[in-house]
Design an enzyme around this catalytic site. Structure first.
Site, PDB file in Angstrom:
ATOM      1  N   LYS A  12      40.820  36.546  41.334  1.00  0.00           N
ATOM      2  CA  LYS A  12      39.439  36.492  41.849  1.00  0.00           C
ATOM      3  C   LYS A  12      38.848  37.887  42.103  1.00  0.00           C
ATOM      4  O   LYS A  12      37.653  38.092  41.904  1.00  0.00           O
ATOM      5  CB  LYS A  12      39.380  35.654  43.118  1.00  0.00           C
ATOM      6  CG  LYS A  12      39.589  34.159  42.864  1.00  0.00           C
ATOM      7  CD  LYS A  12      39.429  33.355  44.141  1.00  0.00           C
ATOM      8  CE  LYS A  12      39.763  31.889  43.918  1.00  0.00           C
ATOM      9  NZ  LYS A  12      39.576  31.072  45.109  1.00  0.00           N
TER      10      LYS A  12
ATOM     11  N   ASP B 237      32.831  28.621  46.339  1.00  0.00           N
ATOM     12  CA  ASP B 237      33.502  28.076  47.531  1.00  0.00           C
ATOM     13  C   ASP B 237      32.509  27.960  48.684  1.00  0.00           C
ATOM     14  O   ASP B 237      32.668  27.105  49.558  1.00  0.00           O
ATOM     15  CB  ASP B 237      34.676  28.966  47.960  1.00  0.00           C
ATOM     16  CG  ASP B 237      35.914  28.723  47.114  1.00  0.00           C
ATOM     17  OD1 ASP B 237      35.992  27.657  46.468  1.00  0.00           O
ATOM     18  OD2 ASP B 237      36.792  29.599  47.092  1.00  0.00           O
TER      19      ASP B 237
END
Ligand code: NAP
Length: 278
Positions: A68, A103
């Site tokens: 990420k 998210d």
């Protein structure tokens, strides 16, 4: 030549990912000529793979551990990915590799579904944890107007780092502060790995939280963590990590396949059965 549009999840490892089942459900439901695959790539392989996404046959990708941070550095991030400090969704925009962090909307979307209007009656929140999931949760709370976010973390310095990242709305705290912070609390989020199968227990007394407190957990194995079980027993509204996972997937699908899909009970049950079975 095939017109099939394809996206993938890139991780190391990645074969445990439930994203193919989830996106595969929407591809089928919307009758799209599309595909969603798993690409296991090591940290050494990742930069070359992701910067040639189109050449590898993809219009976009989900990014999972441990890529990420690298995905953020190798793409053009939007404000969310930049602020959270991690990219989990990539897409090609006229040849530019762009990124976001879904998210944030995953967590907030799950809360909206579980307790509509929660943010109108919530001035402060308690967030457990100060890692990647916590950064997304804290960003989402501040974006929704929560004035004070108490970040409780085992390693206090990491909670302090969240204040430096997001500003004075964040109040770093120690675990020993929890009884005081939970007294009358209206919003509690677990963004640690405690309560996950195989990790440590999260033993929290919910006796003093407000009667309309909402409790959310980012963990989805098990679906009902001990924290959520205690919250339900206390009659509180809850959202779990599977709700978050499903809601975070919506934006990626829309970016890649130009259809905004719905999070349905049928989809939840499909993934829940898979999680429970394994
Ligand atoms: P991370 O960056 O590694 O952070 C882990 C957090 O848990 C840290 O705050 C860490 O505290 C805390 N922690 C771990 N073990 C602990 C212990 N024994 N006692 C006290 N605190 C402990 O991980 P992450 O990416 O934020 O993920 C956290 C959880 O969220 C995971 O369970 C993950 O599966 C879940 N998640 C779910 C979704 C979803 O879509 N549902 C998305 C992302 C993440 P220290 O700082 O002190 O180490």
């Amino acid at each position: 030549m095939s017109n099939t549009r394809a996206a993938c999840v890139i991780g190391w490892p990645a074969k445990q990912s439930r994203s193919p089942k989830l996106h595969g459900y929407w591809i089928k439901r919307h009758g799209i000529d599309g595909d969603y695959r798993i690409e296991e790539r090591s940290p050494e392989e990742f930069p070359a793979f992701v910067t040639n996404l189109a050449g590898n046959g993809y219009v976009g990708a989900n990014i999972t551990m441990p890529h990420k941070d690298a995905a953020l550095a190798l793409s053009e991030p939007d404000a969310r990915a930049r602020s959270v400090g991690a990219a989990n969704t990539l897409w090609l925009d006229n040849g530019r590799l762009r990124s976001t962090n879904t998210d944030v909307e995953g967590f907030i979307g799950a809360l909206d579904a579980a307790a509509p209007g929660w943010h109108e009656r919530t001035e402060s929140a308690v967030v457990l944890g100060a890692g990647g999931a916590s950064r997304a949760v804290v960003y989402g709370f501040i974006e929704r107007g929560v004035k004070t976010v108490h970040v409780v973390n085992r390693t206090f310095e990491k909670a302090v780092a969240l204040r430096e990242r997001f500003g004075p709305s964040v109040q770093p705290a120690h675990w020993s502060d929890l009884p005081r912070l939970l007294d009358g609390a209206k919003l509690l989020a677990n963004a640690t790995s405690l309560g996950m199968t195989g990790q440590g227990d999260l033993a929290i007394d919910l006796g003093a939280v407000a009667d309309d407190c909402v409790v959310a957990d980012a963990i989805y194995v098990p679906l009902k963590t001990p924290l959520l079980a205690a919250a339900e027993k206390r009659g509180l509204k809850t959202s779990n990590g599977l709700d978050m996972l499903l809601h975070q997937a919506v934006r990626g699908f829309e970016l890649w396949f130009n259809v905004r899909p719905q999070v349905t009970r049928e989809l939840y049950n499909l993934l829940a059965t898979d999680i429970t079975r394994t």
